[in-house]
Design a protein around this motif. Structure first.
Motif, mmCIF file in Angstrom:
data_model
loop_
_atom_site.group_PDB
_atom_site.id
_atom_site.type_symbol
_atom_site.label_atom_id
_atom_site.label_comp_id
_atom_site.label_asym_id
_atom_site.label_seq_id
_atom_site.Cartn_x
_atom_site.Cartn_y
_atom_site.Cartn_z
ATOM 1 N N ALA A 181 0.811 -0.780 -0.189
ATOM 2 C CA ALA A 181 0.235 -0.275 -0.459
ATOM 3 C C ALA A 181 0.950 1.343 -0.115
ATOM 4 O O ALA A 181 1.528 1.734 1.163
ATOM 5 N N LYS A 182 1.232 1.843 -1.087
ATOM 6 C CA LYS A 182 2.069 2.174 -1.568
ATOM 7 C C LYS A 182 2.496 3.906 -0.620
ATOM 8 O O LYS A 182 2.736 4.145 -0.193
ATOM 9 N N SER A 183 0.932 4.524 -1.321
ATOM 10 C CA SER A 183 1.254 5.561 -0.294
ATOM 11 C C SER A 183 1.022 5.501 1.279
ATOM 12 O O SER A 183 1.850 6.379 2.074
ATOM 13 N N ASN A 184 0.143 4.249 1.746
ATOM 14 C CA ASN A 184 0.692 4.602 3.241
ATOM 15 C C ASN A 184 1.790 3.945 3.665
ATOM 16 O O ASN A 184 2.290 4.665 5.340
ATOM 17 N N LEU A 185 2.481 3.298 3.147
ATOM 18 C CA LEU A 185 4.366 3.272 3.032
ATOM 19 C C LEU A 185 5.015 4.385 3.306
ATOM 20 O O LEU A 185 5.656 4.981 4.444
ATOM 21 N N THR A 186 4.711 5.494 2.254
ATOM 22 C CA THR A 186 4.773 6.800 2.307
ATOM 23 C C THR A 186 5.049 7.423 3.449
ATOM 24 O O THR A 186 5.703 8.367 3.994
ATOM 25 N N ARG A 187 3.790 7.173 3.781
ATOM 26 C CA ARG A 187 3.413 8.037 4.745
ATOM 27 C C ARG A 187 3.714 7.686 6.567
ATOM 28 O O ARG A 187 4.574 8.584 7.159
ATOM 29 N N ASN A 188 3.713 6.683 6.171
ATOM 30 C CA ASN A 188 5.070 6.056 7.334
ATOM 31 C C ASN A 188 5.604 6.259 7.420
ATOM 32 O O ASN A 188 6.584 6.702 8.814
ATOM 33 N N ASP A 222 0.555 7.815 -9.629
ATOM 34 C CA ASP A 222 0.434 6.368 -8.562
ATOM 35 C C ASP A 222 0.927 5.339 -9.363
ATOM 36 O O ASP A 222 1.168 4.173 -8.679
ATOM 37 N N ASP A 261 10.750 8.980 -1.176
ATOM 38 C CA ASP A 261 11.073 8.140 -0.181
ATOM 39 C C ASP A 261 12.448 7.685 -0.988
ATOM 40 O O ASP A 261 13.403 7.526 0.698
#
Ligand code: ASP
Length: 439
Positions: free
Chosen positions: A4-11, A437, A281
């Motif tokens: 879940a790319k956007s979540n990972l970057t956010r995290n 995306d 990232d």
């Protein structure tokens, strides 16, 4: 499995933010060892030594150290197999081996050219704003110079005489050399070559997945690394050396936000804003690890999956860039040299300034993509123009933070050049590049 790319970057960004906060809070709770005269004791790298209270021992040198070390080691674990396998595949995918020469020359030209620009900006700013004049010795710590590798040693060391030792020592230039050689051999070996190549392609896929798995840990790793740095790097020293610190950061920002976007636009017509959105990232990884080498997996993944650069180009330019393209480092070396000259009351003539530009470009090529390597190579630049090497002790206290920022610039430079070269070789999928995306 996919990310879940956007979540990972956010995290990861949350990890970064929390790390800064936790580090600042911890910095108020810890103390350092001092001698009878009240001066800080430092280790052989010039770092202040923590005292042995609970927070110092169990939180900063204990938990955070452990979580951070796991993060860096996990990244380093995949760098060597990734670079080797990916570059073998990349080389063997070249339909014409002569392309390797064109890609190599363009990449080298851009890497050296951008480094030359970087250091010129740094020296220009330092001559105007004079960071080293009128400074007291408050911040000075002891610095014992270590031997850096000379450029000749770097060049002759490119060819390994033992593949196993190249791997064991994670010697990037030797690994690049061996991978290209094997890739070319596979390319010209007909059926047997193709069979081995299929194996390498499969391995490449698996390693890419490994990166994805390791990146799940990144928010914790980033948190731990950042918290530790912000807890132990004294902001008192930054204040004392404010002008130097600020000048390096300003030069880095100018280079990162003006030079790269301009080159991207002018040389390849690519949209710089899209580029920077996708750089988040690798930049955060570079910032928190202070190592271009450890960031290779993320850089490569971003370039191939998010920016659409073909593996043929990226698998070559990324490890090479992480090893020899250090624009941010050259900037630090430029400002530091002028700073030390001004501090020592020595006027640099035009000949010496040109020598600094030349030597720092070469020195940054010889700088390994690991934390603090730039400081070691600074010795070469200072020696070349006859400046006192022990004055490096002045800037060592704030170098870790600058190292983080300059490593982010180093990695940005690798990616910008890769995009330019890939575009000019028609090896950049613009649909992927322009898709927010993608990847
Ligand atoms: N830490 C930098 C890098 O890995 C090198 C340096 O400037 O010390 O790119």
């Amino acid at each position: 499995m996919d990310l879940a790319k956007s979540n990972l970057t956010r995290n990861i960004l949350i990890g970064l933010g929390l790390g800064v906060i936790a580090g600042l809070v911890l910095s108020q709770m810890i103390s350092f060892q001092v001698d009878e005269a009240g001066k800080f004791l430092t280790d052989k790298n010039g770092r202040k030594i923590l005292s042995d209270g609970f927070v110092e021992t169990y939180v900063v040198s204990g938990g955070l150290e452990l979580l951070g070390a796991i993060f860096i080691k996990a990244l380093k674990l995949i760098v060597v197999p990734l670079v080797f396998v990916s570059l073998v595949c990349g080389t063997a995918a070249l339909d014409d081996i002569r392309k390797l020469g064109t890609i190599g020359l363009k990449t080298l030209g851009l890497y050296l050219g951008t480094t030359g620009i970087a250091i010129s900006i740094a020296i220009g700013l330092s001559l105007v704003f004079k960071p080293g004049s009128g400074l007291s010795e408050v911040a000075k710590r002891v610095y014992e110079p270590r031997e850096g590798e000379s450029i000749l040693e770097v060049l002759s060391g490119i060819v390994p005489n033992n593949l196993a030792s190249a791997f064991l020592q994670a010697d990037m230039l030797q690994i690049i050399f061996s991978a290209v050689l094997l890739g070319v051999a596979l390319l010209v070996s007909g059926q047997p070559g193709q069979r081995i190549l299929n194996l390498f392609s499969d391995l490449n896929e698996v390693i890419m997945k490994l990166i994805v798995i390791i990146m799940f840990y990144a928010p914790i790793g980033v948190f731990a690394k950042i918290a530790q740095v912000f807890a132990t790097e004294g902001f008192d020293t930054i204040l004392a050396l404010g002008k130097y610190f600020l000048l390096v950061v300003v030069a880095l920002v100018i280079h990162g936000t003006i030079v790269y976007p301009t080159l991207l636009k002018v040389l390849s017509g690519l949209n710089p804003i899209t580029f920077f959105r996708k750089m988040r990232d690798p930049q955060v990884f570079a910032f928190s690890t202070a190592s271009s080498n450890a960031t290779i997996p993320v850089t490569l993944r971003t370039l191939e999956n998010r920016m659409g650069a073909h593996n043929k180009v990226a698998s070559f330019t990324v490890p090479l860039g992480a090893t020899i393209n250090m624009d941010g480092t050259a900037i630090m070396q430029g400002v530091a040299t002028v700073f030390i000259a001004q501090f020592a009351g020595i006027d640099l003539g035009i000949g010496q300034i040109l020598t600094v530009i030349f030597t720092a470009t070469i020195a940054s090529v010889g700088t390994a993509g690991v934390p603090s390597a730039g400081l070691i190579m600074l010795v070469i630049v200072l020696n070349q123009v006859g400046l006192p090497v022990e004055h490096i002790g002045l800037i060592i206290g704030i170098d870790r933070l600058l190292d983080m920022v300059r490593t982010a610039v180093n990695v940005t430079g690798d990616c910008a050049v890769t995009c330019i070269v890939a575009k000019s070789e028609k090896q950049l999928d613009e649909k992927i590049y322009n898709d927010a995306d993608a990847g």
